[in-house]
Design a protein around this motif. Structure first.
Motif, PDB file in Angstrom:
ATOM      1  N   GLN A  19       4.245   6.199  -1.765  1.00  0.00           N
ATOM      2  CA  GLN A  19       3.141   6.176  -2.710  1.00  0.00           C
ATOM      3  C   GLN A  19       2.544   4.761  -2.792  1.00  0.00           C
ATOM      4  N   PRO A  20       1.225   4.670  -3.017  1.00  0.00           N
ATOM      5  CA  PRO A  20       0.606   3.340  -3.196  1.00  0.00           C
ATOM      6  C   PRO A  20       1.127   2.673  -4.461  1.00  0.00           C
ATOM      7  N   PRO A  68       0.800  -1.225   0.000  1.00  0.00           N
ATOM      8  CA  PRO A  68       0.000   0.000   0.000  1.00  0.00           C
ATOM      9  C   PRO A  68       0.831   1.273   0.000  1.00  0.00           C
ATOM     10  N   ASN A  69       2.065   1.197   0.486  1.00  0.00           N
ATOM     11  CA  ASN A  69       2.953   2.363   0.483  1.00  0.00           C
ATOM     12  C   ASN A  69       4.369   1.910   0.167  1.00  0.00           C
ATOM     13  N   GLY A  70       4.911   2.409  -0.948  1.00  0.00           N
ATOM     14  CA  GLY A  70       6.271   2.072  -1.328  1.00  0.00           C
ATOM     15  C   GLY A  70       7.293   2.811  -0.494  1.00  0.00           C
ATOM     16  N   LEU A  76       3.715  -3.189   3.756  1.00  0.00           N
ATOM     17  CA  LEU A  76       3.049  -4.272   3.032  1.00  0.00           C
ATOM     18  C   LEU A  76       1.807  -4.683   3.814  1.00  0.00           C
ATOM     19  N   GLU A  77       0.842  -5.231   3.105  1.00  0.00           N
ATOM     20  CA  GLU A  77      -0.419  -5.620   3.738  1.00  0.00           C
ATOM     21  C   GLU A  77      -0.425  -7.109   4.021  1.00  0.00           C
ATOM     22  N   THR A  78      -0.884  -7.470   5.224  1.00  0.00           N
ATOM     23  CA  THR A  78      -0.934  -8.874   5.616  1.00  0.00           C
ATOM     24  C   THR A  78      -2.298  -9.477   5.277  1.00  0.00           C
TER      25      THR A  78
END
Length: 202
Positions: A197-198, A145-147, A161-163
């Motif tokens: 950024q996403p 979701p966010n670099g 990172l999304e779990t």
């Protein structure tokens, strides 16, 4: 409040206003050898500051602030206020209990959210370990979701990172240290100085 003795030593457990239990412990046992991961050759930053930080979203914002400051003895490091969309304000307060810039942060939620825990952060010692973790997450096709970016208030260079459980994990390095002479308790109006950024959604 529940108090007892366990594998961690003396432990107390109580409910927090944001809707989860909180455990306070003393008497942790030390491992015979420090943890070392071959994937993080520079190691994790934990000595004297714990494992990282957590961020919760809550409608019980003022009660949660009092719980942390008056109940548990945390101090506010700084806070964020910004408009994220027309008429929608974001407010986040950051709290420390040791030299880490924040161990807990609270986001004021406009309504009850299904996911109270927004993210957990793990801090590493080496910037290259953040980059290598990003490469592994990207190669595995994980939602990011966010670099890569750097936060404005604590200076953390990180990515998210999304779990599968719905909360995010932040991997970062280089955050500011809060000392007894900390004079940085001020308002910020942006989340990041650059980046974050996403990149890829679930």
């Amino acid at each position: 409040v529940e108090v007892g003795d366990g594998d961690l030593g003396r432990i107390a457990r109580t409910g927090a206003p944001w809707g989860t239990d909180v455990e306070v412990t003393i008497g942790h046992r030390d491992a015979s050898t420090p943890f070392a991961s071959p994937l993080v050759p520079g190691g994790f930053l934990t000595d004297g500051v714990g494992f990282g930080h957590v961020v919760f979203a809550t409608t019980a914002f003022d009660e949660s602030d009092r719980f942390l400051v008056d109940g548990l003895g945390f101090a506010q490091s700084d806070w964020l206020e910004m408009e994220i969309a027309e008429g929608i304000e974001l407010e986040v307060r950051f709290y420390h209990c040791n030299p880490r810039h924040h161990t807990v942060a609270l986001a004021r939620a406009p309504f009850d959210l299904p996911q109270r825990l927004h993210h957990v952060m793990f801090e590493v010692n080496d910037r290259d370990d953040v980059g290598r973790a990003f490469d592994r997450a990207w190669a595995a096709g994980l939602p990011i979701p966010n670099g890569l970016g750097r936060h404005d208030n604590d200076g953390m260079f990180s990515f998210y990172l999304e779990t599968p459980a719905g909360f995010q994990i932040e991997v970062g390095t280089g955050a500011k240290v809060v000392g007894d002479d900390w004079a940085g308790n001020r308002r910020y109006d942006r989340i990041s100085a650059w980046g974050h950024q996403p990149l890829r959604s679930a």
